[in-house]
Motif scaffolding. Sequence first.
Motif, short mmCIF file in Angstrom:
data_model
loop_
_atom_site.label_atom_id
_atom_site.label_comp_id
_atom_site.label_asym_id
_atom_site.label_seq_id
_atom_site.Cartn_x
_atom_site.Cartn_y
_atom_site.Cartn_z
N CYS A 37 4.16 13.74 20.47
CA CYS A 37 3.64 15.10 20.56
C CYS A 37 2.14 15.09 20.89
O CYS A 37 1.36 14.38 20.26
CB CYS A 37 3.87 15.83 19.24
N ASP A 38 1.76 15.91 21.87
CA ASP A 38 0.36 16.00 22.28
C ASP A 38 -0.38 17.19 21.66
O ASP A 38 -1.60 17.29 21.75
CB ASP A 38 0.27 16.14 23.81
N TYR A 39 0.36 18.09 21.02
CA TYR A 39 -0.25 19.30 20.48
C TYR A 39 -0.50 19.11 18.98
O TYR A 39 0.44 18.94 18.20
CB TYR A 39 0.66 20.50 20.74
N PRO A 40 -1.75 19.09 18.55
CA PRO A 40 -2.09 18.78 17.15
C PRO A 40 -1.39 19.67 16.12
O PRO A 40 -0.96 19.17 15.07
CB PRO A 40 -3.61 18.96 17.08
N ASP A 41 -1.27 20.97 16.38
CA ASP A 41 -0.65 21.86 15.40
C ASP A 41 0.83 21.54 15.22
O ASP A 41 1.34 21.55 14.10
CB ASP A 41 -0.81 23.32 15.82
N VAL A 42 1.51 21.26 16.32
CA VAL A 42 2.93 20.91 16.24
C VAL A 42 3.10 19.57 15.54
O VAL A 42 3.97 19.40 14.69
CB VAL A 42 3.57 20.90 17.64
N ARG A 43 2.23 18.61 15.87
CA ARG A 43 2.30 17.29 15.23
C ARG A 43 2.07 17.43 13.72
O ARG A 43 2.75 16.79 12.91
CB ARG A 43 1.30 16.33 15.85
N ALA A 44 1.15 18.30 13.32
CA ALA A 44 0.87 18.52 11.89
C ALA A 44 2.10 19.10 11.20
O ALA A 44 2.43 18.70 10.06
CB ALA A 44 -0.32 19.44 11.72
N ILE A 45 2.78 20.02 11.86
CA ILE A 45 4.01 20.60 11.29
C ILE A 45 5.07 19.53 11.13
O ILE A 45 5.72 19.42 10.08
CB ILE A 45 4.52 21.76 12.17
N LEU A 46 5.24 18.71 12.17
CA LEU A 46 6.24 17.63 12.10
C LEU A 46 5.88 16.63 11.00
O LEU A 46 6.76 16.18 10.26
CB LEU A 46 6.36 16.93 13.45
#
Length: 82
Positions: A37-46
Amino acid sequence: MNTTCVHSCKGLCSALEVAEHREQEAIREYTKFAAGCDYPDVRAILDELIVEREKALAFIREKREILTVKFHAIDRINDSFA
């Protein structure tokens, strides 16, 4: 994974085995997605989902161990009457 409960839990609870397996699968899948994942917010959720699934997996394993100890105690009690 489709399983039917056999209602003979003694040491072989299929429901807990399925739950443990599904948590492990979810952790692997979320980890794979987070790694790419390149998107920090999505990576944080994951990453948060991974932590929560790891907690659930630890909970399942802890409770399975407690049940194992209980079953062994019951076996020892029953054996003492035999």
